[in-house]
Enzyme design. Sequence first.
Site, PDB file in Angstrom:
ATOM      1  N   ASP A 208      -4.501  -4.236  -6.384  1.00  0.00           N
ATOM      2  CA  ASP A 208      -4.240  -5.078  -7.544  1.00  0.00           C
ATOM      3  C   ASP A 208      -4.891  -6.457  -7.356  1.00  0.00           C
ATOM      4  O   ASP A 208      -4.798  -7.040  -6.264  1.00  0.00           O
ATOM      5  CB  ASP A 208      -2.716  -5.241  -7.683  1.00  0.00           C
ATOM      6  N   GLU A 257     -10.096   3.574   9.921  1.00  0.00           N
ATOM      7  CA  GLU A 257      -9.397   4.101  11.109  1.00  0.00           C
ATOM      8  C   GLU A 257      -8.564   5.332  10.747  1.00  0.00           C
ATOM      9  O   GLU A 257      -8.401   6.236  11.551  1.00  0.00           O
ATOM     10  CB  GLU A 257      -8.466   3.033  11.690  1.00  0.00           C
TER      11      GLU A 257
HETATM   12  C1  NOJ Z   1      -3.151  -6.497 -12.673  1.00  0.00           C
HETATM   13  C2  NOJ Z   1      -2.351  -5.319 -13.113  1.00  0.00           C
HETATM   14  O1  NOJ Z   1      -3.215  -4.317 -13.558  1.00  0.00           O
HETATM   15  C3  NOJ Z   1      -1.402  -5.808 -14.181  1.00  0.00           C
HETATM   16  O2  NOJ Z   1      -0.739  -4.750 -14.828  1.00  0.00           O
HETATM   17  C4  NOJ Z   1      -0.421  -6.752 -13.534  1.00  0.00           C
HETATM   18  O3  NOJ Z   1       0.424  -7.296 -14.518  1.00  0.00           O
HETATM   19  C5  NOJ Z   1      -1.148  -7.895 -12.819  1.00  0.00           C
HETATM   20  N1  NOJ Z   1      -2.257  -7.424 -12.036  1.00  0.00           N
HETATM   21  C6  NOJ Z   1      -0.214  -8.602 -11.881  1.00  0.00           C
HETATM   22  O4  NOJ Z   1       0.066  -7.814 -10.765  1.00  0.00           O
END
Ligand code: NOJ
Length: 542
Positions: A208, A257
């Site tokens: 993310d 790894e």
């Molecule tokens: C990107 C994610 O795809 C989204 O859904 C989320 O709200 C934000 N990052 C924060 O983690």
Amino acid sequence: MDPGRDWWKRAVFYQIYPRSFMDSDGDGVGDLRGIRSRLPYLARLGVDALWISPFFKSPMKDFGYDVADYRDVDPLFGSLDDCRALVADAHRLGLRVLLDLVANHTSDEHPWFVEARSSRDHPRHGWYLWHPIDRRDAFGRPVPPNNWKSLFELRSAWFENAATDELYLGTFTRHQPELDWRNPAVAEEFADVLRFWFALGVDGFRLDVATAYFKDAELRSNPFSWKPLDLFQRHVYDRNRPEVFGALAGLRKVADEAGERVLVGETHGRDPALAAACHGERGEGLHMAFNFEFLFRPWSARAFRDSARAWYAALPEGAWPNFTLSNHDQLRHARRYRKAGFTDARARVAAAMLLTLRGSPFLYYGEELGMEGSFPRRRELRDPLGIATWPLRAYGRDPERAPMQWDSSPNAGFTEGRPWLPLEPGWRGRNVEAQERDRGSVLNFYKALLALRRSRPELALGDLAFVGEDPDVLAYERRGDGGAAGEGRVLVVLNFASKDRRFELPSDASVLLGTHREAGARNRAGRTELRPCEVLLLEGRD
Ligand code: NOJ
């Protein structure tokens, strides 16, 4: 399961938003047992790997993108044992499983943050980003150190922590405090989180906002931008700092790894150069990084050709591209490209493009049905961004998170309870059961494309050469150069126009798969009339 280190280059990925895929216990929210019960469908569809959005312990302020324990499953979704069983069943069916690592921020209810905010002297304090409150305005509010914005609250990203007389950073909501990746303990902890899940059998991670881990060391204010979607700032200081590439390389080592794992980074922003840089100059970075350009292209052959070309050119040597048209943060592409009488036809053109370009495709659950997303009312909204930006529907993310449509039973077979979000209006006609029966459905077209892709290695691994520069017709040849890509050739011809168009066929060729011609039909070299939104995949020849 496709063996070998480079399995992810051949794989088609399928994103599952777990709250919305399948509910097994009637609470209206999807769960791991639900996903597990639908694995045979995914195997039948013909995808290779699943990416499941977060299902870790979470207070759900951002529906799982606010994690309170990285090594456990939220009871709403099930248990660690459910996860083990899901991975084992998926593997038996030849499906790999990727999880979603949210390492830029935690939940404010994560014990790390609870400890960190308790005192400046707590050893955990240095895991997060802080700024001392040194000034207050006329209303007694602390003055933030810069202009960084919280994306989901549309205000300053700095929030007060009275116990330490400091501000902490939260660029999403106040409930998602940002970690300080300059602290080596943070990097070590996340390396360990990866090891934990790899040991459980997980095949990789989507990371993310992977380019946001580092912020400017001097906390400088972002310069002005005219782009409202970027909140009128050029995000050069609150994310996308070059220090991040070292951290990504560190995570890559952990994946290497463990062997045969994959890391796919979400880049924050729409810059192909930034996504390209995540791979590292010598392949020491991520296996893949999302380039979100395709999500913002108008419906035009030229626009997609230009975008794909720019992406291929931007990638460092040896890096592997990927393409995506929909995800849980953007309006579904069937809705973005909807046109009366042509919406499904366009969905087929888009699918053919996504599944035959050079680069790993990422599908979003339900796109194989041509799902368009729902139209929630104000009181039905759940997404913090949607609530903050109501009534500007374009921003909220609830529409694309509508429940998966399985059959014509109540709630589309998604739940026996009350679904957490409203269903799409057309679910009674548009669902898996109905489309599996209909030879001409969008679903059966996806299945045919996926089966063809599996049987023709050049479609995954071959070289790509664009044919012509027509603004409406996107054409390219995929050619194997021997080795794993085979020696075959496929010519892909896609008419984006809702009108007839002409295409100059370079040689006689027979149809492999098409929307308007039978497989096996012969086509003569020379001028070919394409029907509106026609998809034509031909056996390539000189
Ligand atoms: C990107 C994610 O795809 C989204 O859904 C989320 O709200 C934000 N990052 C924060 O983690």
